[in-house]
Design a protein around this motif. Structure first.
Motif, PDB file in Angstrom:
ATOM      1  N   ARG A  13       3.687   5.209  -1.199  1.00  9.83           N
ATOM      2  CA  ARG A  13       2.780   3.939  -1.061  1.00  9.83           C
ATOM      3  C   ARG A  13       2.351   4.182  -0.349  1.00  9.83           C
ATOM      4  O   ARG A  13       3.341   3.472   0.796  1.00  9.83           O
ATOM      5  N   GLN A  24      -6.808  -8.517  -1.445  1.00  9.56           N
ATOM      6  CA  GLN A  24      -6.546  -7.956  -2.574  1.00  9.56           C
ATOM      7  C   GLN A  24      -6.365  -8.968  -3.703  1.00  9.56           C
ATOM      8  O   GLN A  24      -6.766  -8.406  -5.252  1.00  9.56           O
ATOM      9  N   ARG A 109       0.052  -0.844 -15.039  1.00 10.57           N
ATOM     10  CA  ARG A 109      -1.290  -0.459 -13.333  1.00 10.57           C
ATOM     11  C   ARG A 109      -1.319  -0.549 -12.518  1.00 10.57           C
ATOM     12  O   ARG A 109      -1.246  -0.391 -11.633  1.00 10.57           O
ATOM     13  N   SER A 112       0.974  -0.350 -10.042  1.00 10.31           N
ATOM     14  CA  SER A 112       1.119   1.927  -9.422  1.00 10.31           C
ATOM     15  C   SER A 112       0.595   1.690  -8.564  1.00 10.31           C
ATOM     16  O   SER A 112       0.474   2.726  -7.741  1.00 10.31           O
ATOM     17  N   LEU A 113      -0.112   0.453  -8.166  1.00  7.88           N
ATOM     18  CA  LEU A 113      -1.207   0.740  -6.440  1.00  7.88           C
ATOM     19  C   LEU A 113      -0.617   0.169  -5.455  1.00  7.88           C
ATOM     20  O   LEU A 113       0.211  -0.462  -5.860  1.00  7.88           O
TER      21      LEU A 113
END
Length: 282
Positions: A13, A24, A109, A112-113
């Motif tokens: 990442r 964010q 999900r 995973s970012l």
């Protein structure tokens, strides 16, 4: 270059810069607001319900309560109580939102970012506080229509609304704790109704505590919600100051509300973070 090394580089990442956390979090806030805009029925609890509560209590229960205590203008007395109840239910919104996101795999999900886990939690919390603030505004407007007014200075009126938000921040951590602990939205709904409804009604939200049984009055006056509501009534000129025989939190409601908010935050935050980390870690 070996295949293992190449694969490691491909799945690695991008680094997360600390200054990006709030950016964010703001993206998470917008994500929740867009979700609400696409499903406007989600706003029913902060639009239709507040109007229903204000009208129901003001015109159905109000005359009976005013008859027993003619010195109270019940419409003035009522609005801080309903606003206090609404901000307490911020915990409900946070808890159900977090549980739903975990159940549906949305949190997985996000993991995973290249974003921090804390940004998701901060964004959900801010969005829930904004959600409840809509209800406060709706109730204030409804109150103005039926005759409620803030009769003190602009500074005191503003301070009353700020105390509502500060207390709501403390309740957010309670919501995170419960939402990360229980495994389904149904379980969260059942638990929250069982806890928050008695907590708000065993207080000075809708009726004065002076007429309660001594043991019940003691519980009601030491209820953190009671000090918040009393602070709003004093700051907005919606009710008299507590008598000399009242519990300490009601005689110094503004300071007591701040203390309660800090204590509840410090109490719930560690458990909330631990539960959330446990539920969102493989």
């Amino acid at each position: 270059m070996s295949t293992t090394s190449l694969t490691s580089q491909l799945v690695e990442r991008p680094p997360i810069h600390p200054t990006n956390v709030w950016q964010q979090a703001w993206i998470m806030v917008k994500r929740n607001m867009i979700h609400t805009r696409r499903m406007p029925e989600m706003l029913s609890d902060v639009t239709i319900q507040p109007i229903m509560f204000v009208v129901l209590f003001a015109y159905v229960f109000g005359p009976a309560i005013s008859a027993g205590n003619p010195a109270i203008n019940y419409k003035q007395y009522l609005l801080p109580g309903i606003m206090g109840q609404t901000i307490v239910f911020t915990a409900f919104i946070v808890a159900t939102g977090i549980t739903a996101d975990i159940e549906k795999g949305i949190i997985d999900r996000f993991r995973s970012l290249p974003i921090r886990r804390s940004a998701v939690l901060i964004g959900r919390s801010i969005a829930s506080l904004l959600h409840s603030s809509i209800g406060i505004v709706v109730m204030a407007l409804t109150g103005v229509i039926i005759g409620w007014r803030i009769t003190t200075s602009v500074w005191e009126g503003t301070l009353g609304f700020l105390l509502v938000l500060v207390f709501g921040f403390a309740m957010i951590w309670f919501g995170v704790m419960i939402g990360s602990w229980l495994r389904s939205v149904e379980a969260v709904n059942g638990f929250m109704f069982s806890v928050l409804f008695p907590l708000t009604f065993v207080s000075n939200a809708f009726v004065p505590t002076e007429a309660m049984q001594p043991w019940l009055r003691t519980i009601a006056e030491w209820n953190p919600i009671s000090s918040l509501i009393q602070a709003m009534r004093v700051l907005w000129g919606n009710g008299p100051a507590a008598g000399a025989d009242a519990a300490l939190p009601l005689r110094y409601p503004e300071l007591s509300t701040l203390i309660w908010a800090v204590v509840l935050t410090l109490l719930f935050m560690p458990f909330a973070l631990r539960n959330y980390a446990r539920r969102t870690t493989d």
